[in-house]
Motif scaffolding. Structure first.
Motif, mmCIF file in Angstrom:
data_model
loop_
_atom_site.group_PDB
_atom_site.id
_atom_site.type_symbol
_atom_site.label_atom_id
_atom_site.label_comp_id
_atom_site.label_asym_id
_atom_site.label_seq_id
_atom_site.Cartn_x
_atom_site.Cartn_y
_atom_site.Cartn_z
ATOM 1 N N GLY A 143 -34.100 -78.203 -30.056
ATOM 2 C CA GLY A 143 -33.692 -78.989 -31.213
ATOM 3 C C GLY A 143 -34.644 -80.132 -31.513
ATOM 4 N N ALA A 144 -35.195 -80.721 -30.467
ATOM 5 C CA ALA A 144 -36.136 -81.820 -30.676
ATOM 6 C C ALA A 144 -37.432 -81.327 -31.299
ATOM 7 C CB ALA A 144 -36.429 -82.505 -29.345
ATOM 8 N N ALA A 145 -37.763 -80.045 -31.103
ATOM 9 C CA ALA A 145 -39.016 -79.508 -31.630
ATOM 10 C C ALA A 145 -38.865 -78.871 -33.007
ATOM 11 C CB ALA A 145 -39.589 -78.471 -30.656
ATOM 12 N N LEU A 146 -37.618 -78.574 -33.428
ATOM 13 C CA LEU A 146 -37.410 -77.915 -34.719
ATOM 14 C C LEU A 146 -37.438 -78.923 -35.858
ATOM 15 C CD1 LEU A 146 -34.572 -75.363 -33.884
ATOM 16 C CD2 LEU A 146 -36.988 -74.875 -34.275
ATOM 17 N N PRO A 147 -38.048 -78.548 -36.976
ATOM 18 C CA PRO A 147 -38.091 -79.476 -38.112
ATOM 19 C C PRO A 147 -36.816 -79.492 -38.940
ATOM 20 C CG PRO A 147 -39.297 -77.475 -38.626
ATOM 21 C CD PRO A 147 -38.849 -77.342 -37.188
ATOM 22 N N ALA A 148 -35.987 -78.420 -38.842
ATOM 23 C CA ALA A 148 -34.788 -78.322 -39.686
ATOM 24 C C ALA A 148 -33.632 -77.776 -38.858
ATOM 25 C CB ALA A 148 -35.056 -77.413 -40.886
#
Length: 247
Positions: A164-169
């Protein structure tokens, strides 16, 4: 004439503690296939709700209950009143009271181990244990399976936070993962037990609860299902007695 050695069946009494623990870990694999992705979904939901990442493993250790944790994330994000949270916890987790009637806690003798077995008595652990023959159950196997299930859950939550920390959306539809897992566990239990009457009683209970009390359908369905199971047990217990009297 030479004697022929006939292999005997391996039972918990003839297995070592290490073998029973290994069997418990293997038992957890089927549930782990659903628990680990669901843990990832929890970690993602925590971040998408704007909550700190450490909340995912904290919830997984403090309140080890997948469906409840997913609900708590939304409640904490919307600052739900404490009374509403308490009522939700009671309704959602009330089913565990019925699990205790047939969960083999009597196998666990150590009081601390038994306390953990009660704490980790989740749906997946109950379903996996229910599919095992009575002769193959043991305390070591049960606890190893429960510890493995919680490891999958906590580990999945940590992975979800990292993703989640790496996803943009944000990702939509993650909440359906829990429903999918319960569906798979139900089908697996039915495949191993072939309890058609129980499935029909469960379906009738859910249908009636959705019609009569849609706001608290789960709570009503559980109570109705237990009542129907008790009635069925009473009828099946009387039948052999009547057949004996007729003979």
């Amino acid at each position: 004439m030479q004697d022929v050695l006939v292999p005997t069946a391996v039972t918990p009494a003839h297995t070592t503690r290490r073998q029973r623990i290994a069997a418990g870990v293997r038992d957890s694999f089927s549930a782990g296939l659903g628990i680990f992705p669901l843990g990832i979904a929890l970690g993602l939901l925590v971040l998408q709700a704007g909550l700190p990442g450490w909340l995912a493993p904290a919830l997984s250790l403090a309140a080890f209950a997948g469906s409840l944790e997913l609900l708590l994330v939304g409640m904490m994000a919307t600052v739900t009143p404490l009374a509403a949270v308490a009522l939700t916890v009671l309704v959602v987790n009330f089913r565990h009271v019925f699990y205790a009637f047939s969960f083999p806690l009597h196998l666990v003798k150590n009081r601390w181990a038994k306390a953990y077995a009660v704490y980790a008595m989740i749906d997946e652990a109950y379903a996996v244990n229910a599919s095992l023959p009575e002769s193959e159950r043991s305390a070591a196997r049960l606890l190893a399976m429960q510890i493995s299930c919680q490891t999958y859950w906590v580990g999945g939550g940590l992975v979800g936070v990292a993703i989640g920390a790496a996803l943009p959306a944000p990702i939509k539809g993650l909440e359906f993962a829990l429903c999918a897992l319960f569906t798979v566990l139900t089908l697996d239990a039915f495949r191993s037990r072939r309890e058609i009457p129980s499935v029909l009683l469960a379906a009738a209970s859910v249908t009636a609860a959705l019609i009569v009390t849609p706001g608290v359908a789960m709570f009503t369905a559980l109570l109705l299902f237990v009542a129907l199971l008790l009635a069925r047990h009473a009828l099946t217990a009387r039948r052999p007695v009547r057949e004996a009297d007729d003979a």
